[in-house]
Write a protein that holds these residues in place. Structure first.
Motif, short mmCIF file in Angstrom:
data_model
loop_
_atom_site.label_atom_id
_atom_site.label_comp_id
_atom_site.label_asym_id
_atom_site.label_seq_id
_atom_site.Cartn_x
_atom_site.Cartn_y
_atom_site.Cartn_z
N VAL A 43 0.87 -1.17 0.00
CA VAL A 43 0.00 0.00 0.00
C VAL A 43 0.91 1.23 0.00
O VAL A 43 1.85 1.30 0.79
N LEU A 44 0.62 2.16 -0.89
CA LEU A 44 1.45 3.36 -1.02
C LEU A 44 0.58 4.59 -0.86
O LEU A 44 -0.51 4.67 -1.43
N TYR A 45 1.07 5.55 -0.08
CA TYR A 45 0.38 6.83 0.08
C TYR A 45 1.23 7.91 -0.58
O TYR A 45 2.42 8.01 -0.30
N ALA A 83 0.63 -11.83 8.27
CA ALA A 83 1.16 -13.18 8.31
C ALA A 83 2.60 -13.14 7.83
O ALA A 83 3.06 -12.13 7.30
N ASN A 84 3.30 -14.24 8.03
CA ASN A 84 4.68 -14.39 7.54
C ASN A 84 5.61 -13.34 8.17
O ASN A 84 5.65 -13.23 9.38
N GLU A 85 6.34 -12.58 7.32
CA GLU A 85 7.23 -11.55 7.86
C GLU A 85 6.40 -10.49 8.57
O GLU A 85 5.24 -10.27 8.25
N ALA A 86 7.02 -9.81 9.51
CA ALA A 86 6.33 -8.71 10.19
C ALA A 86 6.08 -7.60 9.17
O ALA A 86 6.83 -7.42 8.21
N THR A 87 5.00 -6.87 9.38
CA THR A 87 4.61 -5.79 8.48
C THR A 87 5.66 -4.68 8.50
O THR A 87 6.11 -4.27 9.57
N GLU A 88 6.03 -4.19 7.31
CA GLU A 88 7.06 -3.16 7.18
C GLU A 88 6.43 -1.83 6.77
O GLU A 88 5.59 -1.78 5.88
N LEU A 89 6.88 -0.77 7.42
CA LEU A 89 6.46 0.58 7.09
C LEU A 89 7.68 1.37 6.66
O LEU A 89 8.70 1.36 7.36
N THR A 90 7.59 2.02 5.52
CA THR A 90 8.64 2.94 5.08
C THR A 90 8.04 4.33 5.04
O THR A 90 6.99 4.54 4.40
N LEU A 91 8.68 5.27 5.73
CA LEU A 91 8.29 6.67 5.66
C LEU A 91 9.32 7.38 4.79
O LEU A 91 10.53 7.28 5.05
N TYR A 92 8.85 8.08 3.77
CA TYR A 92 9.75 8.80 2.87
C TYR A 92 10.01 10.23 3.33
O TYR A 92 10.82 10.93 2.74
N GLN A 93 9.31 10.64 4.36
CA GLN A 93 9.52 11.94 4.98
C GLN A 93 9.17 11.82 6.45
O GLN A 93 8.51 10.87 6.86
N ALA A 156 -10.01 -10.80 3.79
CA ALA A 156 -8.55 -10.83 3.93
C ALA A 156 -8.11 -9.58 4.68
O ALA A 156 -8.67 -8.49 4.48
N LEU A 157 -7.12 -9.73 5.55
CA LEU A 157 -6.56 -8.56 6.22
C LEU A 157 -6.27 -7.52 5.15
O LEU A 157 -5.66 -7.82 4.12
N SER A 158 -6.71 -6.29 5.38
CA SER A 158 -6.56 -5.23 4.38
C SER A 158 -6.04 -3.96 5.01
O SER A 158 -6.37 -3.64 6.15
N MET A 159 -5.24 -3.25 4.24
CA MET A 159 -4.72 -1.95 4.67
C MET A 159 -4.89 -0.96 3.53
O MET A 159 -4.81 -1.32 2.36
N ALA A 160 -5.12 0.31 3.89
CA ALA A 160 -5.26 1.37 2.90
C ALA A 160 -4.94 2.69 3.59
O ALA A 160 -5.10 2.83 4.81
N PHE A 161 -4.50 3.64 2.80
CA PHE A 161 -4.32 5.00 3.30
C PHE A 161 -5.47 5.85 2.78
O PHE A 161 -5.90 5.69 1.64
#
Length: 189
Positions: A43-45, A83-93, A156-161
């Protein structure tokens, strides 16, 4: 007569060679892995100038007629938020979460689900499987957010910005089964 016999033998030899080629095993397809039961998603914001602000990479477990919260995902325990790997968050600012300014960079997003609220955790330790390597000492911020009910089941587990109504940043929505939470990310000015 001799020529006819030689021609016949030559023809039979050629037919045998062609038959040998025809009986070779067909080319095999590469052995690609089957689709993961909890496929990875991203998911990208982006801001109003179309510049990336935040990205989430997570795996999406399925409900499959299971009781999710309180059972599959126990209340009060650290969860990799997927599930699987832990959820990753990247902040670009740099962004603000609660009262904490979070520097641009990579983080792991963990949660502690409870019935009425979830604790959302951003943690410095990245590239981890599940929550096995979680360490509270690596936490950057913790925020409690209320649980909200959905009108439809989220399979399904879902994420959105979603852009924040006041234009100050974005809300990260995390939903599964019959509930979801909103995590506010505010732009640092």
């Amino acid at each position: 007569m001799k020529r006819i016999i030689i021609a016949a033998l030559s023809l039979m030899t050629l037919m045998g060679v062609n038959e040998a080629y025809a009986q070779e095993e067909p080319a095999r397809s590469p052995n690609f892995a089957k689709l993961d039961a909890s496929p990875m998603d991203l998911v990208l914001y982006r801001n109003q100038d179309n510049q990336p602000v935040a990205r989430i990479i997570y795996s999406r477990p399925q409900k499959r007629d299971r009781e999710i919260f309180g059972k599959l995902v126990p209340y009060g325990e650290i969860w990799r938020t997927g599930a699987n790997e832990a959820t990753e968050l990247t902040l670009y600012q740099d962004m603000k979460v609660a009262d904490a300014t979070i520097n641009a960079g990579n983080y792991t997003l963990y949660t502690i689900p409870k019935e009425k609220e979830w604790t959302i955790i951003l943690n410095k330790k990245t590239h981890t499987w599940g929550a096995y390597e979680y360490s509270e000492e690596e936490d950057v911020v913790r925020i409690n957010v209320p649980v909200r009910e959905t009108s439809n089941t989220i399979e399904a587990l879902s994420m959105a910005f979603e852009r924040a109504e006041d234009g100050s940043g974005a809300n990260l929505l995390i939903g599964w089964d019959d509930r979801y939470v909103k995590v506010p990310f505010k732009t640092v000015k």
